[in-house]
Every structure is written in C-alpha cells, then in structure tokens.
Design a protein around this motif. Sequence first.
Motif, PDB file in Angstrom:
ATOM      1  N   HIS A 105     -25.481   6.685  33.971  1.00 30.81           N
ATOM      2  CA  HIS A 105     -26.903   6.741  33.650  1.00 30.81           C
ATOM      3  C   HIS A 105     -27.194   6.403  32.192  1.00 30.81           C
ATOM      4  N   ASN A 106     -26.177   6.512  31.308  1.00 31.36           N
ATOM      5  CA  ASN A 106     -26.410   6.261  29.882  1.00 31.36           C
ATOM      6  C   ASN A 106     -25.907   4.891  29.433  1.00 31.36           C
ATOM      7  N   TRP A 107     -24.984   4.316  30.163  1.00 30.68           N
ATOM      8  CA  TRP A 107     -24.454   3.018  29.762  1.00 30.68           C
ATOM      9  C   TRP A 107     -25.335   1.898  30.303  1.00 30.68           C
ATOM     10  N   PRO A 108     -25.234   0.725  29.710  1.00 32.92           N
ATOM     11  CA  PRO A 108     -26.023  -0.413  30.207  1.00 32.92           C
ATOM     12  C   PRO A 108     -25.606  -0.801  31.619  1.00 32.92           C
ATOM     13  N   ALA A 109     -26.438  -1.617  32.234  1.00 35.46           N
ATOM     14  CA  ALA A 109     -26.113  -2.102  33.581  1.00 35.46           C
ATOM     15  C   ALA A 109     -24.856  -2.973  33.539  1.00 35.46           C
ATOM     16  N   ASN A 110     -24.216  -3.108  34.675  1.00 30.01           N
ATOM     17  CA  ASN A 110     -22.980  -3.891  34.832  1.00 30.01           C
ATOM     18  C   ASN A 110     -21.798  -3.264  34.108  1.00 30.01           C
ATOM     19  N   SER A 111     -21.899  -2.000  33.675  1.00 33.47           N
ATOM     20  CA  SER A 111     -20.739  -1.316  33.083  1.00 33.47           C
ATOM     21  C   SER A 111     -19.772  -0.923  34.180  1.00 33.47           C
ATOM     22  N   ARG A 112     -18.495  -0.861  33.816  1.00 37.61           N
ATOM     23  CA  ARG A 112     -17.456  -0.553  34.813  1.00 37.61           C
ATOM     24  C   ARG A 112     -16.426   0.374  34.202  1.00 37.61           C
ATOM     25  N   VAL A 113     -15.819   1.201  35.077  1.00 40.85           N
ATOM     26  CA  VAL A 113     -14.744   2.104  34.684  1.00 40.85           C
ATOM     27  C   VAL A 113     -13.564   1.852  35.604  1.00 40.85           C
ATOM     28  N   GLN A 140     -18.613  16.804  23.028  1.00 42.77           N
ATOM     29  CA  GLN A 140     -17.676  15.724  22.706  1.00 42.77           C
ATOM     30  C   GLN A 140     -17.707  14.640  23.785  1.00 42.77           C
ATOM     31  N   ASP A 141     -17.837  15.044  25.043  1.00 41.64           N
ATOM     32  CA  ASP A 141     -17.947  14.045  26.109  1.00 41.64           C
ATOM     33  C   ASP A 141     -19.210  13.206  25.927  1.00 41.64           C
ATOM     34  N   GLN A 142     -20.316  13.846  25.595  1.00 46.37           N
ATOM     35  CA  GLN A 142     -21.554  13.097  25.408  1.00 46.37           C
ATOM     36  C   GLN A 142     -21.487  12.173  24.194  1.00 46.37           C
ATOM     37  N   GLN A 143     -20.777  12.629  23.138  1.00 46.15           N
ATOM     38  CA  GLN A 143     -20.610  11.764  21.959  1.00 46.15           C
ATOM     39  C   GLN A 143     -19.791  10.526  22.303  1.00 46.15           C
ATOM     40  N   ALA A 144     -18.741  10.698  23.120  1.00 47.82           N
ATOM     41  CA  ALA A 144     -17.927   9.552  23.524  1.00 47.82           C
ATOM     42  C   ALA A 144     -18.741   8.574  24.368  1.00 47.82           C
ATOM     43  N   ILE A 145     -19.567   9.115  25.280  1.00 47.36           N
ATOM     44  CA  ILE A 145     -20.416   8.250  26.104  1.00 47.36           C
ATOM     45  C   ILE A 145     -21.396   7.485  25.235  1.00 47.36           C
ATOM     46  N   ALA A 146     -22.019   8.192  24.286  1.00 46.03           N
ATOM     47  CA  ALA A 146     -22.969   7.523  23.396  1.00 46.03           C
ATOM     48  C   ALA A 146     -22.288   6.500  22.504  1.00 46.03           C
ATOM     49  N   GLN A 147     -21.069   6.796  22.054  1.00 44.11           N
ATOM     50  CA  GLN A 147     -20.343   5.864  21.188  1.00 44.11           C
ATOM     51  C   GLN A 147     -20.045   4.564  21.906  1.00 44.11           C
ATOM     52  N   LEU A 148     -19.663   4.639  23.172  1.00 48.12           N
ATOM     53  CA  LEU A 148     -19.367   3.421  23.930  1.00 48.12           C
ATOM     54  C   LEU A 148     -20.645   2.701  24.343  1.00 48.12           C
ATOM     55  N   ALA A 189     -22.473  -4.360  27.895  1.00 49.59           N
ATOM     56  CA  ALA A 189     -21.937  -3.756  29.113  1.00 49.59           C
ATOM     57  C   ALA A 189     -20.598  -3.112  28.784  1.00 49.59           C
ATOM     58  N   VAL A 190     -20.465  -1.837  29.092  1.00 48.55           N
ATOM     59  CA  VAL A 190     -19.253  -1.091  28.754  1.00 48.55           C
ATOM     60  C   VAL A 190     -18.200  -1.333  29.829  1.00 48.55           C
ATOM     61  N   THR A 191     -16.991  -1.670  29.357  1.00 46.88           N
ATOM     62  CA  THR A 191     -15.830  -1.774  30.241  1.00 46.88           C
ATOM     63  C   THR A 191     -14.780  -0.819  29.712  1.00 46.88           C
ATOM     64  N   ALA A 192     -14.433   0.186  30.510  1.00 49.52           N
ATOM     65  CA  ALA A 192     -13.524   1.229  30.044  1.00 49.52           C
ATOM     66  C   ALA A 192     -12.399   1.422  31.035  1.00 49.52           C
ATOM     67  N   ILE A 193     -11.210   1.726  30.455  1.00 52.46           N
ATOM     68  CA  ILE A 193     -10.037   2.111  31.256  1.00 52.46           C
ATOM     69  C   ILE A 193      -9.801   3.583  30.986  1.00 52.46           C
ATOM     70  N   MET A 194      -9.830   4.392  32.062  1.00 49.37           N
ATOM     71  CA  MET A 194      -9.635   5.832  31.934  1.00 49.37           C
ATOM     72  C   MET A 194      -8.270   6.217  32.478  1.00 49.37           C
ATOM     73  N   LEU A 195      -7.434   6.792  31.592  1.00 47.49           N
ATOM     74  CA  LEU A 195      -6.113   7.262  31.991  1.00 47.49           C
ATOM     75  C   LEU A 195      -6.249   8.618  32.664  1.00 47.49           C
ATOM     76  N   VAL A 196      -5.684   8.751  33.854  1.00 54.67           N
ATOM     77  CA  VAL A 196      -5.696  10.017  34.591  1.00 54.67           C
ATOM     78  C   VAL A 196      -4.298  10.289  35.104  1.00 54.67           C
ATOM     79  N   ARG A 197      -4.029  11.535  35.412  1.00 53.33           N
ATOM     80  CA  ARG A 197      -2.732  11.914  35.980  1.00 53.33           C
ATOM     81  C   ARG A 197      -2.806  11.748  37.503  1.00 53.33           C
ATOM     82  N   SER A 198      -1.892  10.982  38.043  1.00 54.52           N
ATOM     83  CA  SER A 198      -1.950  10.678  39.478  1.00 54.52           C
ATOM     84  C   SER A 198      -1.669  11.899  40.335  1.00 54.52           C
ATOM     85  N   TRP A 199      -0.901  12.833  39.830  1.00 54.25           N
ATOM     86  CA  TRP A 199      -0.537  13.999  40.653  1.00 54.25           C
ATOM     87  C   TRP A 199      -1.609  15.092  40.622  1.00 54.25           C
ATOM     88  N   GLU A 200      -2.619  14.926  39.819  1.00 57.48           N
ATOM     89  CA  GLU A 200      -3.723  15.879  39.780  1.00 57.48           C
ATOM     90  C   GLU A 200      -4.920  15.275  40.523  1.00 57.48           C
TER      91      GLU A 200
END
Length: 483
Positions: A425-433, A385-393, A399-410
């Motif tokens: 390694h799979n996204w185009p150059a200049n992609s950012r997270v 599922q992680d690889q499918q999400a990477i391929a989908q984006l 150039a992929v621009t993604a916002i990843m929600l994480v828990r600050s206390w973890e």
Amino acid sequence: MVKQSAARPSMTKTLIIKQPLRLLMDFDAQIQRDGQQTSDFIYRRDRKFALNCEEHNSPSDPAHWLAWLGRFDNGSEQLAGTGQSTEQRWQRINSGFIALGAVLGISTMAGLLFYDGGQRINVTVIIGFVALQLLLALLTSLQSVMGWQPWRPLLNRFMPASNPALQPLQPALMARATQGGGLSFAVAALLTLLAMVVTQDLAFGWSTTLNTAASGYHQLTSALATPWAWLWPSAVPDPALVEATRFFRAGTNTALTPARWGQWWPFVSMLWLMWVVLPRLLLRLLASALVRLRTRKLLLCHPGLRALRERMATSVLDTGAGHNDADDLPDTRHNTLLQPLPEKAQLLSWAGAGTVTDKQTLPAALAAICPGPALNVGGLASLSQDQQAIAQLAVSSDAVTAIMLVRSWEPPTGELLDFLDSARHNWPANSRVFLLPLAAETREPSNTATDRQLQPWLRFAERCPPGFVTVGDITISTGLSHS
C-alpha cells in the motif's frame, strides 16, 4: 428417494392442520428434548435436514423441521401430544366461557325484559346495560394489549405448571376466551330478546330521575341509531314516540294507545346488535389475530430457532473413520512457480535470516544483484523500524524491487503478511518482492527436504495479491549463523 417422495403428502397434510399455538408448543418440546442429546448428534441431524431441503427445494421452517423429524423419530407422537394437549386445554376453556356466556345472556335479557303488565320496560336501563357491555369489551382487549392478567388466579388453578414458552401468550389467550364468552352472551341475549318479542306482549317506555326533556332523549336515541338509520328507518324512534312513551314511577298514561308501547322493540334490537354483538365479534376476531401474531413472534424469537438455523447453516466435519487414507498423499502442486531473481534489487532480511557481519561473505550472485546493505525487518525489529524501512525503499525509485531473505524451515507468519500488505500500500505500483528461502546445511541438505520446505512459501505467495510476491528460483545454502 422413493420413500421421501411417498412421505411428502403426509408431511404437507400435517403442516396444513397445525395451528400456530400447537406449532410453538411442539417446537419448544422438541428443543427441550434436544437438550438431552449430544451436540454432535443434533448438529449432524439438523445439517442433514438443511441439505435435504436444499436438494428438494423445500422450506426449512420449524413446521417442516418437526414434520421431517416425525418421520424418523418414534418419540414424535409424544412431542406432538404436548402441543395438542395445550391446544385442547384452551379449547375447553373457550368452550366453558362460551357456555357460561350463553346461560348468562339468556338469564340477563330475560331479567331486563321482565314485564308483569303493571310497569314498563325501561329503555334507559337497556341503554345503560349496553354501555356497560361495550366498556367491558374494550377493557378486555386493553388488558390483552398491555399484558395485564386479571385471570391469573383462575389460570393457576387450572394450569399450575404452565409452560414458560406459553406464559407471554396467556393475556392474549384469556382475552380471546373472554371475548368469545362475551360474544356468546350477546348473541344469546339478542335471540332471547327476539323470542320474547314474538311470544310476549312487551311494553317499552323510558324514564329517568334526571330532569331530561323528551327532545334531549330523542337526540340520544337518534345518535345511538346512526349506524342503522339508513338501513332501517323505522328502527329509529321519532319524537312523537319518545314524547308519548315517557312514564313516571307514580303516574300512569292511559291516553296512549297500547300498541305504541311495543314500537320500541326495533330500536332495542338494533341497539343490542350494533353496540353489543358487533363490537364483541370484531374484538373476538382481533383477539384471535393477536394470538396468532404473538405466537409467530414468540416462535421467531425462540432461542432454539436461532440455534437451529446456526446448525443448519454450519457444515459438519466428517472424519471419514470408515476410510483409511494414510496412503493418500496431499496434492502439493501449485500454480506459483519459482521465478528468476531480478538483475538489481534491494535486500531485506526477515527476522535475521542470512545475517552476516561482512557483506563480502555473501554469495557472489546475490552480492551482484543487491549491492547495498540488507535492511533488517521483522523479528526483533520494532514496528517503527519496519515502517522506516518501507518508507526508505519507497523513495528510492519509481518501482521497488526487493529480495527478502527468509528461513525455509520456518513457516510464513501473519506478521510477515502484515508487513507485505503495508509495503504494497505504500510502495509505488508495479513493485515486487522476491522471497528467497534459505536452507541451512546443518538441517536437511538433501534436495527432497529443500523441495518440501519450499511448498509452504509457494502456497503463501499464492495467497498474496497477484504479481506482488513471488518465490526466487534458488535456495541459497550457506553456513552463515542464523540469529
């Protein structure tokens, strides 16, 4: 520093006079003694030695290590006695073989040259004895190379408790001792020969039961005299001498001039020198070189040397028990600053962070930036599922621009780092997270707690490849359920 400089000349002197065998025994004794010490002690001691060598630009080999320990260790004299006693024991063995060889050489040559005036000294017997000596010398060297120990019973009698580190060297050491005895035998016999030539009137001849003609015997003596024929031609018997000095057991030769019987002595002397003394000398030097070579090899392959090098190369952690640093706070400043969120981005939810049942419950600012649904990655999501999400984006834009929600206390995990590395390694150059840590109101809502929770994520973004991972400039405080 002054004491170290003053001690350096004495250390150098010790290194010059120490032989490889003694060095191996002293090193093995020190390693055995270190087995009685704590690992912490020997690690600190050997690491200090390595740092001292690096500071003074001096070698860190076993010889310098033992010399360095000898300056501080009162038991070094006892350890040095181990190598010295082993060296002295083998010196006594060598001296015994040399003395025995000298006695046997004198008596053997006196027996070969025994002459009572009624018979001739048979040159054929001397040639056969020379061949026997050469064969024994070669067999002695061969057994040393093969590791065979025909002298084991004798060694077990004089040294029943031999050091295990010394056992592989015993064939080479015994070969050196026996070659030394053989050389002493050869030299003493040659001196005895020359002395009897001067003091007695020896009569040489040749005889054999085999049907051998004088011409064939002359070819044999000429072949044996090849090494010195160019240097001393008169020491090569001519055909006339060979023909005239043959004698038979039941006959006499009165027609030959008596002086002709003594003209064999140059040949006999050079025969003994070239085919007995010189081979013994060369094989004795070879045996000594083999002892030194095997000793150095055993020292380099010693398990204690490998452990010593690891200790010298490993830094020792000092807890600093003498200093109380409870009031010294760590530096929490980082080069990575909070970055503003982009205008448009894809939304990712790491391990269920910010999970909602209806998108309209998200803050309006985030909903405007991320109009699409959030993709769940990490946590309970499988690797596929992680690889499918990477391929989908990856196919969504240049150039992929993604916002990843994480828990600050973890804290950040290795799984998250693997996901980001795969995405890079799979996204185009200049992609950012953009990492967006979420703070729960039920935990620590104050600004101080939120700042403290941001520090691990800032450090995590610093360790990621430059320009790919950053931390967003807002921490969304929401009452959403966290699953």
